[in-house]
Design a protein around this motif. Structure first.
Motif, PDB file in Angstrom:
ATOM      1  N   GLY A 184       0.791  -1.233   0.000  1.00  0.00           N
ATOM      2  CA  GLY A 184       0.000   0.000   0.000  1.00  0.00           C
ATOM      3  C   GLY A 184       0.821   1.280   0.000  1.00  0.00           C
ATOM      4  O   GLY A 184       2.022   1.288  -0.302  1.00  0.00           O
ATOM      5  N   SER A 185       0.147   2.365   0.376  1.00  0.00           N
ATOM      6  CA  SER A 185       0.792   3.686   0.351  1.00  0.00           C
ATOM      7  C   SER A 185       1.990   3.750   1.289  1.00  0.00           C
ATOM      8  O   SER A 185       2.903   4.543   1.097  1.00  0.00           O
ATOM      9  CB  SER A 185      -0.230   4.753   0.739  1.00  0.00           C
ATOM     10  OG  SER A 185      -0.915   4.355   1.915  1.00  0.00           O
ATOM     11  N   ASP A 195      -4.536   3.582   5.740  1.00  0.00           N
ATOM     12  CA  ASP A 195      -4.477   2.374   6.557  1.00  0.00           C
ATOM     13  C   ASP A 195      -3.134   1.683   6.350  1.00  0.00           C
ATOM     14  O   ASP A 195      -2.314   2.136   5.549  1.00  0.00           O
ATOM     15  CB  ASP A 195      -5.636   1.431   6.212  1.00  0.00           C
ATOM     16  CG  ASP A 195      -5.660   1.065   4.738  1.00  0.00           C
ATOM     17  OD1 ASP A 195      -4.675   1.340   4.028  1.00  0.00           O
ATOM     18  OD2 ASP A 195      -6.657   0.498   4.285  1.00  0.00           O
ATOM     19  N   ASP A 197      -1.386  -1.784   5.140  1.00  0.00           N
ATOM     20  CA  ASP A 197      -1.629  -3.029   4.403  1.00  0.00           C
ATOM     21  C   ASP A 197      -0.425  -3.944   4.571  1.00  0.00           C
ATOM     22  O   ASP A 197       0.700  -3.535   4.298  1.00  0.00           O
ATOM     23  CB  ASP A 197      -1.814  -2.734   2.902  1.00  0.00           C
ATOM     24  CG  ASP A 197      -2.937  -1.734   2.643  1.00  0.00           C
ATOM     25  OD1 ASP A 197      -4.098  -2.107   2.826  1.00  0.00           O
ATOM     26  OD2 ASP A 197      -2.642  -0.581   2.268  1.00  0.00           O
TER      27      ASP A 197
HETATM   28 CA    CA Z   1      -3.534   1.533   2.189  1.00  0.00          CA
END
Ligand code: CA
Ligand code: DGT
Ligand code: ZN
Length: 572
Positions: A184-185, A195, A197
């Motif tokens: 993810g980010s 969030d 991940d």
């Molecule tokens: Ca994320």
């Protein structure tokens, strides 16, 4: 009891003392202690009173308060302050950009005690006209409210990253866990994240999930299954854990790293090649045969591309660059040879110059610049001209003692509201390295603020502009600046712009840093360290640089000492 919780309590005390108009130095002591506690790598809950006092900025009084908090889950002073100060007032103070004075005014005069009421009143223009409040203040408050709402949805990288790493290291201890990666980010090192991940491989997924939902950081379990579980942490961020097959780990990692925009580009490219790409692998359209999936490298290779670093995956030209073989060779943390924005006990740092130098040597550095504050920043122990010259003597003496390491004598000279520098050129020219920055008058017009930076850039003895836009993530927006003019001036005078690596600053941000590189402006990456443990924040600055496509040669403090000195000499 985590360090972040202790820090939050101290910040709350500081807020309330500020509302009461108490001594600014006392307020600052709480805020500094909070900052230092957050940066620690050990848990304060595990320290006794004596060891606590070894933490910079923590004396007997604060050490006792930490023990009290750990043992009784609360601090008496905090409880008393909470009783004394109306909660509505505290609510309003949460809005970035609202100081205690304004908060008190709107509370007393308009009876406003929630953020929603405040937003409505601003939109209806009911605040302007109150003492000290102008139309512009209303606009700023609305911006602050937008930021606060955003902050509730997204967490700054600097807070989320340590939480994620902690969880990964807990899960790694399980023998059922095979591969594990953050996706993810957060893997792209985006400055705020929605969030966390995480991907793992495992032959016994349920055992991993059972352990995951029972981690002490977990507050609520939102979802629990053999392939995906989601929890909410006490710190207020969601973690999604996915168990994937060993054979498709690379494809899953590529898919869940994103960004979505990057993935769409990749999928289109695959389609043109008669391939299908998803989180399970790369497949031939005609017969569904799997051609890649075990590693990310393999996934990119299957669609005819070299590996693209996660930090670049934003669909900002990286797929095209990969196709044309002109991806940058991104800078790495190990390329950094010195930190050029460092505070010592001479101003508001926690350690002596010698301690700071030792820590820098431990980091593997060849040099640092000591850049304590100038006199204008009284609250941060800013130095008078005489003090700076005294400090220089200490640096000279240390340099005679240290081998293969060089301390540059510098200063972080304040750019006053008037645009003048806090020291005149007679003093600045005696120093090896000058960092200039703004610490006050943030609310001036764009024209004034831009003019201030331009005049600092033009001063022949200034080497770098520190934290050029002044933003603090979740707290303060960047100043209204004419960035294009600032960049042009930096280019013309070949003055460096800093990527301040302090996790809540990350200033310059990625998009500006990329623009600076394209214009040929030198960049430095520094930590603004106030205690030696903060040296390791350099990684955050390097990650901003990577997201900005920067290579080693774009960054001045990757140069060996001699070349570096030659280079900064040319700036004068
Ligand atoms: Ca994320
Ligand atoms: P965030 O969480 O908002 O900070 O940003 P991300 O990028 O972590 O977004 P998130 O957590 O919603 O999803 C993680 C990655 O999963 C995302 O970067 C790309 C991938 N992904 C999620 N949904 C989709 C989708 O509908 N299409 C494609 N191609 N990829 C998706
Ligand atoms: Zn500084």
């Amino acid at each position: 009891m985590s360090n972040q919780e202790v820090a939050r309590a101290f910040n709350e005390i500081a807020d309330m003392l500020e509302l009461k108009g108490e001594n600014p130095f006392r307020i600052r002591a709480y805020r500094r202690a909070a900052q230092n506690i957050e940066a620690l790598s050990v848990e304060v809950s595990e320290l006794d009173e004596e060891s606590l006092q070894k933490i910079p900025g923590i004396g007997k009084d604060l050490a006792q308060k930490i023990r009290e908090f750990v043992e009784r889950k609360t601090i008496k002073q905090l409880e008393e302050l909470r009783k004394e100060i109306p909660s509505g007032l505290l609510q309003i103070l949460l809005v970035p950009g609202i100081g205690p004075k304004t908060a008190k005014t709107v509370y007393d005069r308009l009876g406003i005690s929630t953020i929603e009421e405040l937003e409505r009143a601003c939109k209806e223009g009911r605040l302007s006209g109150l003492p000290g409040i102008k139309k512009k203040t209303e606009d700023n408050i609305l911006k602050g409210i937008a930021m606060l709402k955003m902050g509730r949805e997204r967490m700054p990288l600097g807070r989320a990253r340590p939480l994620a790493e902690e969880i990964v290291s807990e899960l790694k201890k399980l023998k059922e866990v095979g591969r594990i990666e953050i996706a993810g980010s957060l893997r792209r090192w985006k400055e705020t994240v929605k969030d966390i991940d995480i991907l793992v491989t495992s032959r016994e997924p349920m055992k991993v999930m059972n352990a995951f939902v029972r981690l002490p950081q977990v507050q609520d379990v939102l979802l629990k299954g053999p392939t995906k579980s989601s929890v909410m942490l006490r710190e207020g961020i969601q973690v999604d854990l996915r168990v994937v097959e060993e054979e498709s780990f690379g494809a899953a990692l590529q898919y869940f790293t994103g960004s979505k925009a990057h993935n769409i580009k990749i999928r289109e490219r695959a389609m043109k090649l008669g391939l299908k790409i998803n989180e399970y692998g790369v497949f031939r359209e005609e017969d569904n045969k799997k051609v890649a999936g075990k590693t990310e490298e393999e996934v990119y290779e299957a669609i005819g591309l070299p590996f693209i670093e996660p930090e670049l995956r934003e669909d900002l030209g990286e797929v095209e660059a990969a196709e044309e073989g002109r991806l940058p060779e991104l800078i790495e943390t190990s390329d950094i040879r010195g930190d050029l924005h460092v505070h010592s006990r001479w101003s508001d740092g926690a350690h002596s110059i010698e301690e700071v130098a030792e820590a820098a040597i431990e980091m593997g550095y060849e040099y640092i610049a000591i850049t304590d504050h100038s006199k204008g920043l009284g609250i941060a122990g800013g130095l008078q001209a005489e003090d700076i010259l005294e400090e220089k003597k200490e640096v000279d003496a240390l340099n005679r003692k240290l081998r293969k390491f060089r301390i540059l004598m510098g200063v972080e000279v304040d750019i006053r509201s008037s645009g003048e520098l806090d020291f005149d050129e007679e003093i600045l020219k005696k120093l090896d390295f000058v960092v200039a920055s703004i610490h006050s008058g943030f609310r001036q017009s764009s024209k004034q603020l831009t003019r201030r930076l331009l005049s600092a850039i033009r001063c022949p003895y200034v080497n770098v502009i520190a934290h050029p836009t002044g933003r603090i993530l979740g707290e303060r927006q960047e100043y209204e600046l004419d960035m294009e003019q600032v960049l042009k001036a930096a280019k013309r005078y070949q003055k460096a712009l800093e990527i301040n690596a302090y996790p809540l600053r990350l200033d310059l941000k990625d998009s500006y840093a990329r623009r600076a590189k394209e214009m040929g402006i030198p960049i430095v990456i520094s930590t603004d360290t106030h205690m030696t443990e903060q040296f390791r924040f350099i990684r955050y600055g390097v990650e901003v640089a990577r997201r900005a496509w920067l290579e080693k040669s774009d960054v001045l403090n990757t140069l060996p000492l001699k070349e570096f000195l030659r280079r900064i000499k040319r700036q004068r």
